[in-house]
Structure formats: structure tokens, C-alpha cells
Write a protein that holds these residues in place. Sequence first.
Motif, PDB file in Angstrom:
ATOM      1  N   VAL A 134      11.096  -5.863   4.696  1.00 51.64           N
ATOM      2  CA  VAL A 134      10.033  -5.208   3.641  1.00 51.64           C
ATOM      3  C   VAL A 134      10.379  -3.981   3.572  1.00 51.64           C
ATOM      4  CG1 VAL A 134       7.602  -4.918   3.255  1.00 51.64           C
ATOM      5  CG2 VAL A 134       8.474  -7.094   4.489  1.00 51.64           C
ATOM      6  N   ASP A 135      10.833  -3.649   2.257  1.00 53.53           N
ATOM      7  CA  ASP A 135      11.245  -2.208   1.880  1.00 53.53           C
ATOM      8  C   ASP A 135      10.143  -1.307   1.353  1.00 53.53           C
ATOM      9  OD1 ASP A 135      14.844  -2.745   1.354  1.00 53.53           O
ATOM     10  OD2 ASP A 135      13.551  -2.930   3.258  1.00 53.53           O
ATOM     11  N   PHE A 136       9.977  -0.231   1.675  1.00 55.18           N
ATOM     12  CA  PHE A 136       8.924   0.413   1.254  1.00 55.18           C
ATOM     13  C   PHE A 136       9.106   1.933   0.897  1.00 55.18           C
ATOM     14  CE2 PHE A 136       8.064   2.814   4.912  1.00 55.18           C
ATOM     15  CZ  PHE A 136       8.010   2.073   5.860  1.00 55.18           C
ATOM     16  N   THR A 137       8.566   2.657  -0.016  1.00 54.74           N
ATOM     17  CA  THR A 137       8.883   3.998  -0.127  1.00 54.74           C
ATOM     18  C   THR A 137       7.445   4.527   0.153  1.00 54.74           C
ATOM     19  OG1 THR A 137      10.118   3.551  -2.065  1.00 54.74           O
ATOM     20  CG2 THR A 137       9.230   5.665  -1.980  1.00 54.74           C
ATOM     21  N   GLN A 138       7.594   5.628   0.948  1.00 53.40           N
ATOM     22  CA  GLN A 138       6.293   6.575   1.326  1.00 53.40           C
ATOM     23  C   GLN A 138       6.100   7.618   0.108  1.00 53.40           C
ATOM     24  OE1 GLN A 138       6.374   8.218   5.130  1.00 53.40           O
ATOM     25  NE2 GLN A 138       4.613   9.134   4.851  1.00 53.40           N
ATOM     26  N   LEU A 139       5.120   7.755  -0.296  1.00 53.36           N
ATOM     27  CA  LEU A 139       4.950   8.498  -1.346  1.00 53.36           C
ATOM     28  C   LEU A 139       4.191   9.685  -1.047  1.00 53.36           C
ATOM     29  CD1 LEU A 139       3.419   5.708  -3.535  1.00 53.36           C
ATOM     30  CD2 LEU A 139       5.580   6.618  -3.613  1.00 53.36           C
ATOM     31  N   ALA A 189       9.947   9.408   1.378  1.00 54.20           N
ATOM     32  CA  ALA A 189      10.867   8.657   2.142  1.00 54.20           C
ATOM     33  C   ALA A 189      10.976   7.202   1.948  1.00 54.20           C
ATOM     34  CB  ALA A 189      10.334   9.045   3.653  1.00 54.20           C
ATOM     35  N   LEU A 190      12.192   6.637   2.242  1.00 56.09           N
ATOM     36  CA  LEU A 190      12.018   5.239   2.309  1.00 56.09           C
ATOM     37  C   LEU A 190      11.972   4.567   3.701  1.00 56.09           C
ATOM     38  CD1 LEU A 190      15.161   4.969  -0.069  1.00 56.09           C
ATOM     39  CD2 LEU A 190      12.948   4.852  -0.449  1.00 56.09           C
ATOM     40  N   GLY A 191      11.759   3.282   4.075  1.00 53.54           N
ATOM     41  CA  GLY A 191      11.507   2.698   5.156  1.00 53.54           C
ATOM     42  C   GLY A 191      11.745   1.128   5.016  1.00 53.54           C
ATOM     43  N   ARG A 192      11.813   0.448   6.109  1.00 55.05           N
ATOM     44  CA  ARG A 192      11.939  -0.891   6.095  1.00 55.05           C
ATOM     45  C   ARG A 192      11.116  -1.409   7.368  1.00 55.05           C
ATOM     46  NH1 ARG A 192      17.797  -3.396   5.743  1.00 55.05           N
ATOM     47  NH2 ARG A 192      17.330  -3.051   3.607  1.00 55.05           N
ATOM     48  N   ALA A 193      10.434  -2.576   7.217  1.00 51.60           N
ATOM     49  CA  ALA A 193       9.580  -3.062   8.342  1.00 51.60           C
ATOM     50  C   ALA A 193      10.245  -4.640   8.538  1.00 51.60           C
ATOM     51  CB  ALA A 193       8.170  -3.099   8.195  1.00 51.60           C
ATOM     52  N   TYR A 194      10.344  -5.200   9.579  1.00 55.09           N
ATOM     53  CA  TYR A 194      10.815  -6.501   9.863  1.00 55.09           C
ATOM     54  C   TYR A 194       9.639  -7.320  10.104  1.00 55.09           C
ATOM     55  CZ  TYR A 194      15.341  -4.552   9.608  1.00 55.09           C
ATOM     56  OH  TYR A 194      16.532  -4.101   9.269  1.00 55.09           O
ATOM     57  N   THR A 195       9.535  -8.521   9.711  1.00 53.59           N
ATOM     58  CA  THR A 195       8.214  -9.206  10.051  1.00 53.59           C
ATOM     59  C   THR A 195       8.692 -10.956   9.869  1.00 53.59           C
ATOM     60  OG1 THR A 195       5.873  -9.719   9.619  1.00 53.59           O
ATOM     61  CG2 THR A 195       7.553  -9.281   7.761  1.00 53.59           C
ATOM     62  N   ARG A 196       7.870 -11.762  10.594  1.00 55.21           N
ATOM     63  CA  ARG A 196       7.988 -13.156  10.512  1.00 55.21           C
ATOM     64  C   ARG A 196       7.246 -13.727   9.460  1.00 55.21           C
ATOM     65  NH1 ARG A 196       9.044 -12.219  15.980  1.00 55.21           N
ATOM     66  NH2 ARG A 196       7.015 -11.215  16.358  1.00 55.21           N
ATOM     67  N   ASN A 197       6.092 -13.072   9.000  1.00 55.46           N
ATOM     68  CA  ASN A 197       5.385 -13.245   8.052  1.00 55.46           C
ATOM     69  C   ASN A 197       4.918 -12.330   7.044  1.00 55.46           C
ATOM     70  OD1 ASN A 197       4.573 -16.039   8.934  1.00 55.46           O
ATOM     71  ND2 ASN A 197       4.193 -14.870  10.673  1.00 55.46           N
ATOM     72  N   VAL A 198       4.839 -12.499   5.856  1.00 53.94           N
ATOM     73  CA  VAL A 198       4.205 -11.672   4.961  1.00 53.94           C
ATOM     74  C   VAL A 198       3.021 -12.077   4.144  1.00 53.94           C
ATOM     75  CG1 VAL A 198       4.998 -10.410   2.850  1.00 53.94           C
ATOM     76  CG2 VAL A 198       6.824 -10.686   4.448  1.00 53.94           C
TER      77      VAL A 198
END
Length: 470
Positions: A143-148, A156-165
Motif C-alpha cells: 500500500v503506497d501512500f503520500t504523507q501530506l 513524503a512517500l511511504g509503503r505499508a505491507y499487509t495481508r488484508n486491505v
Amino acid sequence: MTGSTPQQDLDRPHDLVGVGIGPFNLSLAALAHGVPGGLAATFFEQRPAFHWHPGLLIEGATLQVPFLADLVTLADPASPWSFLNYLKGRERLFPFYFAEKFHIQRAEYDAYCRWVSERLPGLHFGHQVDSVRWNPERKLFEVDFTQLDPDGEAAALGRAYTRNVVLGVGTEPYVPEPLRPLAEAPGVPVIHSADYLAHRDSLRAAGHVTVIGSGQSGAEVFLDLLRSRPAGAERITWLSRTEAFAPMEYSKLGLEHFTPDYTRYFHALPEPVRGELMPRQWQLHKGIDAETIAAVHDELYRRTLHGGWPDAVLTPGVRVRTAGRVATTQVELHLEHVQQGTRSRLTTDAVVLATGYRERPVDRMLAGLDPYLRHDSAGRARIDEHYRLVLDPSVTGSVYVQNAERHTHGVGAPDLGLAAWRSAVILNAVTGKEPYPLPRRTAFTSFGLDAREAPSIPSQERKLTPLVQH
Ligand SMILES: Cc1cc2nc3c(=O)[nH]c(=O)nc-3n(C[C@H](O)[C@H](O)[C@H](O)COP(=O)(O)OP(=O)(O)OC[C@H]3O[C@@H](n4cnc5c(N)ncnc54)[C@H](O)[C@@H]3O)c2cc1C
């Protein structure tokens, strides 16, 4: 909670990542917090803080559902995140007890949800999710996100890893095609009701104002503006495409369409039958609550006490064909009365578009999942009874949706009364256990026949009966 999460924390796989923090994913976060043994859950919201429909928190406007339809109670009445516990935390339980209000004010629901959002761990405001992809090597979603930053600029940009969304991105204001050019052009106020309060003063000051749309928002905005206009010089028009300014269905048996039983029944229906049924059920989720209709009539009647009729025009069955500007200060609406087949023009100084909302599109966010997504015959995402997108079996994780499943689960999708139950269904599926045991029965109406008792009817013989019989 705002502020960023160190990337190394986000690198650790989560059990659940929620996209969007409206009431539905806030309900999920609150119930996830109560799962025995804990869940590694994190939620991202693009806005800097929780605000529920700030443009329509008109003084005195209430929820259309009882206060028990809070974030958790209908799944876990003992949860610390309940509305009653919020009142206790605010030392307002006795005043609420004597207030005897089953339907709380929207402003109070907004404050309650914000109270929860400021105390629950794992919520990240000011984080916009840009994309969700499946990583077959890690067997996880990325899950890629942009911190505002506080001005909404990318920080900033970030990425989270997950089994479920869980997608809880909600709805966005809808503006009908003919009115779009107007809504986008500066100058004369043409605003969607979602932004009403921000423009209330200029609308009140307008020489003539027009409200378009006969849903709850349209009625509330019309009433609020009418109350601000001088008696005898109201100069206000209310138009709607529907044939009448009709009440919302609110009978106790009618409301059983907003139960888990009906949701299960609807989901099991063949796709074509679901497609036919939806438009026929408009009065279950469109229309105006009876109290607001009565308040509109009362206000109009009050304005006849000293003789004469208010200069307020209420016309149903009218379609806005096109609209244009007259000079820079006025708008001309080209109207067509559908039943009469007549046309006319209305010049006005301001327009409020109470034209509803549409599910927020997620195609771009889910573009990376396209090869795995399964669609129905109308090209919509297929969603199973546990609110999971139907994906290619090679994807071992799950993507759940909240309030994007009207076509598979029926009219209850945007209903706050089903928030806690749906969150519990999702958490039971995510954990593979039953942290929230769910009721087997929730309605007096038995929707559908028990297949064991009756032979199934071949589809071409299936004929829908009208909802109301005289
Ligand atoms: C004025 C109004 C009154 C209503 N009153 C009632 C009522 O009384 N009873 C009832 O049952 N229902 C009511 N509803 C219907 C429904 O309950 C609400 O629309 C409810 O807000 C839906 O909640 P949600 O969580 O699906 O979406 P939303 O409240 O729309 O929240 C979705 C959130 O997702 C965020 N988001 C979107 N995309 C991203 C992204 N890419 N990254 C990060 N965040 C993102 C948005 O910023 C938003 O905050 C009302 C609706 C409106 C408009």
C-alpha cells in the motif's frame, strides 16, 4: 493520531491496512482494537483530521438512525468506543438521559467520532493512499501512500505491507452533467450541498436562490435558507427531478431492509434481479425524513399568517436541461417539466446542487490489481458475502470494501446502522475466528422462501411484485 510511522514499522507486515477513515473504517478500527490477542492494523486518511460532512452540520440537523448505530454497539455493546461511553467520558450521560433523544444531532455524531479518532492507536491522518498492489513474492499487498503536510502538499512517500486491505473511501459529491460547467466556473455561487455551510452567508444574501434536488440535504438546505429569507420576499425556488417531494420510508418493517438478514438475502439474489430491484427501492434511501418535510410545510404555513403566500416555488418533476451564465452575476437554468413536456427558463443568483453523492472511484488506486480482479456482467467488482473483492485464487490476501457494495449487498451499504455489523463480519473473516459472534436472525420479516420448502422457479418465470400493495 497524526504524524508519520517510521518506515521500518510499516515494513513489518500488517494484518490489516485501512484506506480512508470515515465512520465505516473508524468502526472497523475501533472493533479491531478490541480483538483478543490484538491485530496489527493501521489506517490512512488523506484529510488532516476526522470531520464528518462538515458542510452539512446544520444546527439541529439529526442523524437518520438511532444513536445505537454508533461505531461499535451493534456488534459489541461493551466496547469502550461506544457513544454512551463517549458521553460518560464527557460527563454528559445524565443530560443525555433526560434529553430523551433517540436521534442525536449530526454535530454530536461528528464530535463522538472525532473523540474516538483522537484516541485510537494506528490511525494516520494526512496520509493519502495512492495505490494497492499484490506482491506475489512476499504474498502481501503493498500500500503506497503520500504523507501530506498541513497545506495538503506532498511531504513524503511511504509503503505499508499487509495481508488484508479494507477500502473505506466513501462517496464524493455528484454534479449532473448539464450543471458541471457552472459548478466549476468562478463568480455566481453554484455549489454542491456538501459545501453548504461554507457558503451559507453568500447564499442567504443572494437576491434569488435555487435549490436543486429533493433528498434530505435538499430539504434541509431549502428549509435553512427559507428561514433566513424575509417573509413575503423569499425569492427561493426548489426543483427536483423526482415526481414528488417524497418522504423516506421509515416504517419499522420497511427499515428491516437495513438488517443483516436482508443484506444476506439480497446478496444471494441473481445479479439481474438485484439490478432490477435497486432503482425500485429509491424510497428506502432517497426521499426526505417526515420531520423535515413537516418543518418545511410549517415554515411555509407560518409565512401565510399575515395573508398572502410566500414567494417560494416548489416544483417536482423538473429536469435541468442546460444551464448558462447571464452576464457575470446570474445563472439561467433551462428547465423541462418531464410529465407536461413543457420548457421554461429560470434566472437565479445562486444555485445549491443537492444532487447527491457517488461511490468514490478506486480504479486508479487498484490499477495494479486489475489482472486479479473479477467483475460482474456490468463490469463492476464482484464482492462476496464477507465484503471481499473476488480475486484470482493466486492472491492469498484479501481486499475488503465498505460502502462500495450497494450492487451486491443492497441499500444498506451506506447505512450507519450496519457499520458495526459489517466491521465484525470483516474482522471475523480476517482473523478466521469469531471475535465478534453475530446474531443468526435480525429481522421479523423472513426475506425469501426457504429453498428446501419450494422448488426453485426458472428465471424467465420470475416476475417481481411491486413493493407496496393497496
Ligand atoms: C450529509 C450526510 C448525512 C448522512 N447522514 C446519515 C445518517 O444519518 N444515517 C446514515 O445511516 N447514513 C447517513 N449518511 C450516509 C453515510 O453514512 C455517510 O455517507 C458516511 O459518511 C459514509 O461513511 P464512509 O466511511 O463510507 O465514507 P466517508 O465518510 O465518505 O469517508 C471516507 C474517507 O475516505 C477518505 N479517503 C478517500 N480516498 C482516500 C485515499 N486515497 N487515501 C486516504 N483517504 C482517502 C476520505 O477523505 C474520507 O474521509 C449521510 C451522508 C451524508 C452525505
